[in-house]
Write an enzyme that holds these catalytic residues in place. Structure first.
Site, short mmCIF file in Angstrom:
data_model
loop_
_atom_site.label_atom_id
_atom_site.label_comp_id
_atom_site.label_asym_id
_atom_site.label_seq_id
_atom_site.Cartn_x
_atom_site.Cartn_y
_atom_site.Cartn_z
NE ARG A 174 -13.51 -4.96 14.21
CZ ARG A 174 -11.71 -4.74 14.31
NH1 ARG A 174 -11.13 -5.34 13.71
NH2 ARG A 174 -11.55 -3.33 14.96
CG ASP A 210 -11.33 -2.08 11.80
OD1 ASP A 210 -10.08 -2.48 11.77
OD2 ASP A 210 -11.51 -1.03 12.53
CG ASP A 257 0.24 -1.21 7.06
OD1 ASP A 257 0.43 -1.37 5.72
OD2 ASP A 257 -0.18 -0.13 7.49
CD GLU A 297 -1.57 -8.31 14.09
OE1 GLU A 297 -2.48 -8.76 14.22
OE2 GLU A 297 -0.90 -7.34 14.61
N GLY A 312 -8.28 -7.47 15.35
CA GLY A 312 -8.31 -7.86 13.79
C GLY A 312 -8.26 -9.53 13.62
CB VAL A 350 -7.55 -5.28 2.70
CG1 VAL A 350 -6.86 -5.27 1.49
CG2 VAL A 350 -6.53 -5.48 3.70
P1 IMP Z 1 1.51 -2.13 11.59
O1 IMP Z 1 1.79 -1.83 13.34
O2 IMP Z 1 1.55 -0.78 10.95
O3 IMP Z 1 2.34 -3.13 11.18
O4 IMP Z 1 -0.11 -2.37 11.66
C1 IMP Z 1 -0.82 -3.25 12.36
C2 IMP Z 1 -2.07 -3.11 12.40
O5 IMP Z 1 -2.91 -1.89 11.57
C3 IMP Z 1 -2.95 -4.41 11.89
O6 IMP Z 1 -2.84 -5.32 12.98
C4 IMP Z 1 -4.27 -3.57 11.72
O7 IMP Z 1 -5.25 -3.53 12.71
C5 IMP Z 1 -3.94 -2.24 10.92
N1 IMP Z 1 -4.07 -2.31 9.55
C6 IMP Z 1 -3.16 -2.05 8.71
N2 IMP Z 1 -3.42 -2.16 7.53
C7 IMP Z 1 -4.79 -2.44 7.42
C8 IMP Z 1 -5.41 -2.60 6.35
O8 IMP Z 1 -5.13 -2.58 5.17
N3 IMP Z 1 -6.80 -2.77 6.80
C9 IMP Z 1 -7.13 -2.75 8.23
N4 IMP Z 1 -6.40 -2.47 8.90
C10 IMP Z 1 -4.85 -2.44 8.71
MG MG Z 2 -4.66 -5.82 14.34
#
Ligand code: IMP
Ligand code: MG
Length: 183
Positions: A173, A167, A111, A107, A52, A161
């Site tokens: 992307r 993606d 999320d 990063e 990402g 998003v």
């Molecule tokens: P986390 O571990 O939940 O903080 O999520 C991290 C990963 O989830 C990010 O690095 C993204 O690759 C993916 N991600 C979370 N939200 C989105 C979004 O809205 N669109 C696309 N990828 C997302």
């Molecule tokens: Mg990511």
């Protein structure tokens, strides 16, 4: 891969622009200046979390003027469509010793906070000189693990998003802006 049989179906799912190219460029420049200020001439290692952050990395590395190296690490959070499974896996590790480096993690989005807290735990154990986290986007309302980036360019609401590296099913992307995804 998403099941997108036609180009019009592909386009229909780009719901609307949330952050424009111009807004991204402005904030990338500001973040670059902030990084320069933190490190004050000291060399840094920019660690891009793939996939990402590859577009963001390409821009942010040109917005900093302290001496910098780049390195890549691949973390995969498994998704069913737009819903995270909660499982994070390092699928490609750094190929270098980071002790002796000021590490700046790049990063795309924080999320739930799981990916970055895992990565920070893994990288801290390798004794870098210092570590900071820069994220393009932050969705604080979705946090499950307590985590705060040192530099965050945009705070967004709880929407899925796409674009500028992010993606859905590996598509989108390459959009130059960040858009909301239409389910
Ligand atoms: P986390 O571990 O939940 O903080 O999520 C991290 C990963 O989830 C990010 O690095 C993204 O690759 C993916 N991600 C979370 N939200 C989105 C979004 O809205 N669109 C696309 N990828 C997302
Ligand atoms: Mg990511």
């Amino acid at each position: 891969m998403l099941d997108l049989k036609t180009k019009s179906e592909y386009e229909r799912r780009i719901k609307g622009v949330l952050i424009t190219e111009e807004e991204i460029a402005r904030e990338v420049k500001r973040a670059g200046a902030e990084i320069d200020k933190i490190y004050d001439g000291r060399p840094i290692l920019l660690v891009s979390i793939l996939k990402g952050s590859f577009v963001f990395l390409a821009d942010i590395c040109r917005a900093v003027s302290v001496p910098s190296e780049v390195a890549f690490m691949c973390a995969k959070s498994y998704y069913e469509g737009t819903v995270s499974s909660g499982v994070v896996k390092i699928t490609m590790d750094l190929d270098m010793d980071i002790s002796g480096y000021h590490v700046v993690i790049i990063e795309d989005i924080v999320d739930t906070g799981r990916t970055l807290s895992d990565i920070i735990r893994i990288l801290s154990a390798r004794n870098p000189l210092s570590m900071h986290v820069v994220t393009l986007l932050d969705k604080p309302s979705r946090r499950l693990v307590d985590f705060k980036a040192d530099i965050s360019l945009f705070t967004i609401p709880d929407r899925f998003v796409i674009g500028y590296g992010l993606d859905c099913g590996e598509y989108y992307r390459n959009l130059p802006y960040i858009a909301e995804y239409e389910e």
